[in-house]
Design a protein around this motif. Structure first.
Motif, mmCIF file in Angstrom:
data_model
loop_
_atom_site.group_PDB
_atom_site.id
_atom_site.type_symbol
_atom_site.label_atom_id
_atom_site.label_comp_id
_atom_site.label_asym_id
_atom_site.label_seq_id
_atom_site.Cartn_x
_atom_site.Cartn_y
_atom_site.Cartn_z
ATOM 1 N N THR A 1 0.835 -1.198 0.000
ATOM 2 C CA THR A 1 0.000 0.000 0.000
ATOM 3 C C THR A 1 0.874 1.254 0.000
ATOM 4 O O THR A 1 1.708 1.437 0.889
ATOM 5 N N SER A 2 0.670 2.113 -1.004
ATOM 6 C CA SER A 2 1.441 3.357 -1.068
ATOM 7 C C SER A 2 0.686 4.525 -0.455
ATOM 8 O O SER A 2 1.299 5.489 0.007
ATOM 9 N N ALA A 3 -0.651 4.455 -0.430
ATOM 10 C CA ALA A 3 -1.459 5.552 0.108
ATOM 11 C C ALA A 3 -2.840 5.020 0.458
ATOM 12 O O ALA A 3 -3.257 3.953 -0.013
ATOM 13 N N ALA A 4 -3.544 5.768 1.294
ATOM 14 C CA ALA A 4 -4.934 5.462 1.629
ATOM 15 C C ALA A 4 -5.647 6.781 1.857
ATOM 16 O O ALA A 4 -5.039 7.749 2.327
ATOM 17 N N ARG A 5 -6.930 6.805 1.527
ATOM 18 C CA ARG A 5 -7.677 8.051 1.707
ATOM 19 C C ARG A 5 -9.174 7.775 1.682
ATOM 20 O O ARG A 5 -9.631 6.737 1.190
ATOM 21 N N TRP A 6 -9.911 8.740 2.252
ATOM 22 C CA TRP A 6 -11.362 8.733 2.128
ATOM 23 C C TRP A 6 -11.722 9.423 0.813
ATOM 24 O O TRP A 6 -11.182 10.472 0.488
ATOM 25 N N VAL A 7 -12.656 8.831 0.073
ATOM 26 C CA VAL A 7 -13.028 9.327 -1.247
ATOM 27 C C VAL A 7 -14.529 9.580 -1.279
ATOM 28 O O VAL A 7 -15.314 8.721 -0.877
ATOM 29 N N THR A 8 -14.921 10.763 -1.742
ATOM 30 C CA THR A 8 -16.340 11.079 -1.862
ATOM 31 C C THR A 8 -16.909 10.437 -3.123
ATOM 32 O O THR A 8 -16.151 10.115 -4.053
ATOM 33 N N PRO A 9 -18.227 10.257 -3.211
ATOM 34 C CA PRO A 9 -18.817 9.683 -4.426
ATOM 35 C C PRO A 9 -18.454 10.457 -5.685
ATOM 36 O O PRO A 9 -18.247 9.853 -6.747
ATOM 37 N N ASP A 10 -18.351 11.772 -5.594
ATOM 38 C CA ASP A 10 -18.015 12.576 -6.769
ATOM 39 C C ASP A 10 -16.587 12.334 -7.245
ATOM 40 O O ASP A 10 -16.280 12.559 -8.425
ATOM 41 N N GLU A 11 -15.713 11.899 -6.365
ATOM 42 C CA GLU A 11 -14.311 11.688 -6.720
ATOM 43 C C GLU A 11 -14.048 10.302 -7.289
ATOM 44 O O GLU A 11 -13.004 10.080 -7.931
ATOM 45 N N LEU A 12 -14.961 9.374 -7.088
ATOM 46 C CA LEU A 12 -14.710 7.988 -7.479
ATOM 47 C C LEU A 12 -14.430 7.845 -8.969
ATOM 48 O O LEU A 12 -13.531 7.112 -9.383
ATOM 49 N N GLY A 13 -15.189 8.551 -9.796
ATOM 50 C CA GLY A 13 -15.059 8.406 -11.242
ATOM 51 C C GLY A 13 -13.715 8.835 -11.788
ATOM 52 O O GLY A 13 -13.310 8.403 -12.873
ATOM 53 N N ALA A 14 -13.013 9.694 -11.059
ATOM 54 C CA ALA A 14 -11.726 10.204 -11.533
ATOM 55 C C ALA A 14 -10.556 9.311 -11.153
ATOM 56 O O ALA A 14 -9.432 9.525 -11.623
ATOM 57 N N LEU A 15 -10.793 8.309 -10.316
ATOM 58 C CA LEU A 15 -9.711 7.442 -9.860
ATOM 59 C C LEU A 15 -9.560 6.232 -10.773
ATOM 60 O O LEU A 15 -10.536 5.686 -11.287
ATOM 61 N N SER A 16 -8.324 5.813 -10.946
ATOM 62 C CA SER A 16 -8.047 4.571 -11.664
ATOM 63 C C SER A 16 -8.198 3.427 -10.682
ATOM 64 O O SER A 16 -7.408 3.295 -9.744
ATOM 65 N N MET A 17 -9.226 2.622 -10.905
ATOM 66 C CA MET A 17 -9.508 1.523 -9.982
ATOM 67 C C MET A 17 -9.351 0.196 -10.691
ATOM 68 O O MET A 17 -9.577 0.080 -11.899
ATOM 69 N N THR A 18 -8.979 -0.818 -9.929
ATOM 70 C CA THR A 18 -8.863 -2.147 -10.501
ATOM 71 C C THR A 18 -10.243 -2.660 -10.906
ATOM 72 O O THR A 18 -11.265 -2.306 -10.319
ATOM 73 N N ALA A 19 -10.248 -3.510 -11.941
ATOM 74 C CA ALA A 19 -11.512 -4.022 -12.460
ATOM 75 C C ALA A 19 -12.296 -4.796 -11.416
ATOM 76 O O ALA A 19 -13.525 -4.871 -11.473
ATOM 77 N N SER A 20 -11.601 -5.365 -10.445
ATOM 78 C CA SER A 20 -12.269 -6.159 -9.410
ATOM 79 C C SER A 20 -13.233 -5.322 -8.584
ATOM 80 O O SER A 20 -14.216 -5.833 -8.051
ATOM 81 N N TRP A 21 -12.948 -4.027 -8.461
ATOM 82 C CA TRP A 21 -13.706 -3.200 -7.527
ATOM 83 C C TRP A 21 -14.574 -2.142 -8.184
ATOM 84 O O TRP A 21 -15.575 -1.723 -7.608
ATOM 85 N N ARG A 22 -14.239 -1.684 -9.369
ATOM 86 C CA ARG A 22 -14.886 -0.470 -9.877
ATOM 87 C C ARG A 22 -16.379 -0.601 -10.136
ATOM 88 O O ARG A 22 -17.098 0.387 -10.162
ATOM 89 N N ASP A 23 -16.864 -1.847 -10.340
ATOM 90 C CA ASP A 23 -18.282 -2.048 -10.635
ATOM 91 C C ASP A 23 -19.114 -2.420 -9.395
ATOM 92 O O ASP A 23 -20.316 -2.714 -9.530
ATOM 93 N N LEU A 24 -18.518 -2.418 -8.215
ATOM 94 C CA LEU A 24 -19.264 -2.765 -7.015
ATOM 95 C C LEU A 24 -20.262 -1.654 -6.665
ATOM 96 O O LEU A 24 -19.872 -0.507 -6.410
ATOM 97 N N ALA A 25 -21.538 -2.002 -6.619
ATOM 98 C CA ALA A 25 -22.551 -1.000 -6.280
ATOM 99 C C ALA A 25 -22.348 -0.471 -4.872
ATOM 100 O O ALA A 25 -22.693 0.685 -4.579
ATOM 101 N N GLU A 26 -21.761 -1.294 -3.998
ATOM 102 C CA GLU A 26 -21.582 -0.887 -2.598
ATOM 103 C C GLU A 26 -20.632 0.291 -2.451
ATOM 104 O O GLU A 26 -20.633 0.974 -1.411
ATOM 105 N N LEU A 27 -19.816 0.577 -3.452
ATOM 106 C CA LEU A 27 -18.895 1.711 -3.360
ATOM 107 C C LEU A 27 -19.639 3.029 -3.171
ATOM 108 O O LEU A 27 -19.169 3.938 -2.504
ATOM 109 N N THR A 28 -20.780 3.140 -3.805
ATOM 110 C CA THR A 28 -21.570 4.357 -3.694
ATOM 111 C C THR A 28 -22.748 4.209 -2.750
ATOM 112 O O THR A 28 -23.693 4.984 -2.777
ATOM 113 N N GLY A 29 -22.708 3.165 -1.960
ATOM 114 C CA GLY A 29 -23.763 2.937 -0.977
ATOM 115 C C GLY A 29 -24.916 2.141 -1.504
ATOM 116 O O GLY A 29 -25.936 1.965 -0.842
ATOM 117 N N GLY A 30 -24.797 1.604 -2.756
ATOM 118 C CA GLY A 30 -25.881 0.850 -3.356
ATOM 119 C C GLY A 30 -25.990 -0.565 -2.827
ATOM 120 O O GLY A 30 -25.161 -1.033 -2.083
#
Length: 231
Positions: free
Chosen positions: A202-231
């Motif tokens: 791990t190089s860094a960790a942070r809290w991310v708002t829903p508006d910021e999620l789309g701008a981050l490069s995320m691994t394919a394993s996680w980017r489609d999880l509805a739970e990321l946005t509280g779904g």
């Protein structure tokens, strides 16, 4: 085979009435839902991921008889582009526990460093289980080590399984089987982010708002999880 769950993995199927109708070992490279489908069961949500009396990891699913649909097919093993067809990878199975952690600042994410094959990408806090460690204990430990946060664990969200032949950061060709156990969690008292696992991946960790999620490069394993946005 190199593995962090020496006693193996079992898949259990339980009906709505509470009857266990399936108990079967999970072979290297298999997905639990594919195994259940092939045995004639329609798969519902994963219900538990616990260590059995013999130390094996038991993945329990809600099931019902499969009707009107063929069993799920086993997907072909993916090979990374730089791996020739004749190259044989060293079998490596890694079981990890992860959490989608929500708190007042947003959702908690971690960034991969150059020790991984995906440096700079973001994902969920979590990681590989220690030998003999339960998924619940493992996810609490990993979140603390990678972010310094204490969490309240919620329900099991999903179990992911991926199988591919690729090159590890060390250069070794591996026949890799990743099994990821994912929970939902909350952090009632967010504190300053601290990476305790110095020398880890791990190089860094942070809290991310829903508006910021789309701008981050995320691994394919996680980017489609509805739970990321509280779904």
């Amino acid at each position: 085979m190199r593995t962090n769950v020496a006693a193996g993995i079992r898949v259990l199927g339980v009906t709505a009435a509470g009857d266990r109708v399936v108990t079967i070992g999970l072979d290297h490279g298999e997905h639990p839902e594919v195994v259940l489908g092939r045995l004639g069961w329609s798969v519902g949500a994963p219900e538990a991921a616990e260590l059995g009396p013999d130390g094996a990891l038991e993945l329990t699913y809600a099931v019902s008889p499969l009707a009107g649909r063929p069993p799920l097919a086993r997907a072909a093993t993916r090979r990374d582009p730089d791996i020739a067809d004749e190259e044989v990878g060293e079998p490596h199975q890694r079981v990890g526990a992860y959490a989608v952690v929500h708190g007042s600042p947003g959702v908690l994410l971690t960034q991969f460093n150059s020790q991984t094959a995906i440096p700079g990408n973001w994902g969920l806090p979590g990681g590989g289980l220690d030998q003999g460690e339960s998924p619940v204990d493992g996810v609490h430990r990993e979140v603390w080590e990678e972010t310094g946060q204490r969490i309240v664990l919620g329900p099991l969200v999903t179990v992911q399984a991926q199988h591919w032949v690729g090159r590890a950061p060390t250069g070794v060709v591996e026949d890799f089987h990743a099994v990821r156990i994912v929970y939902r969690a909350t952090c009632p008292d967010p504190t300053e982010i601290v990476i305790h696992d110095v020398g880890g991946t791990t190089s860094a960790a942070r809290w991310v708002t829903p508006d910021e999620l789309g701008a981050l490069s995320m691994t394919a394993s996680w980017r489609d999880l509805a739970e990321l946005t509280g779904g």
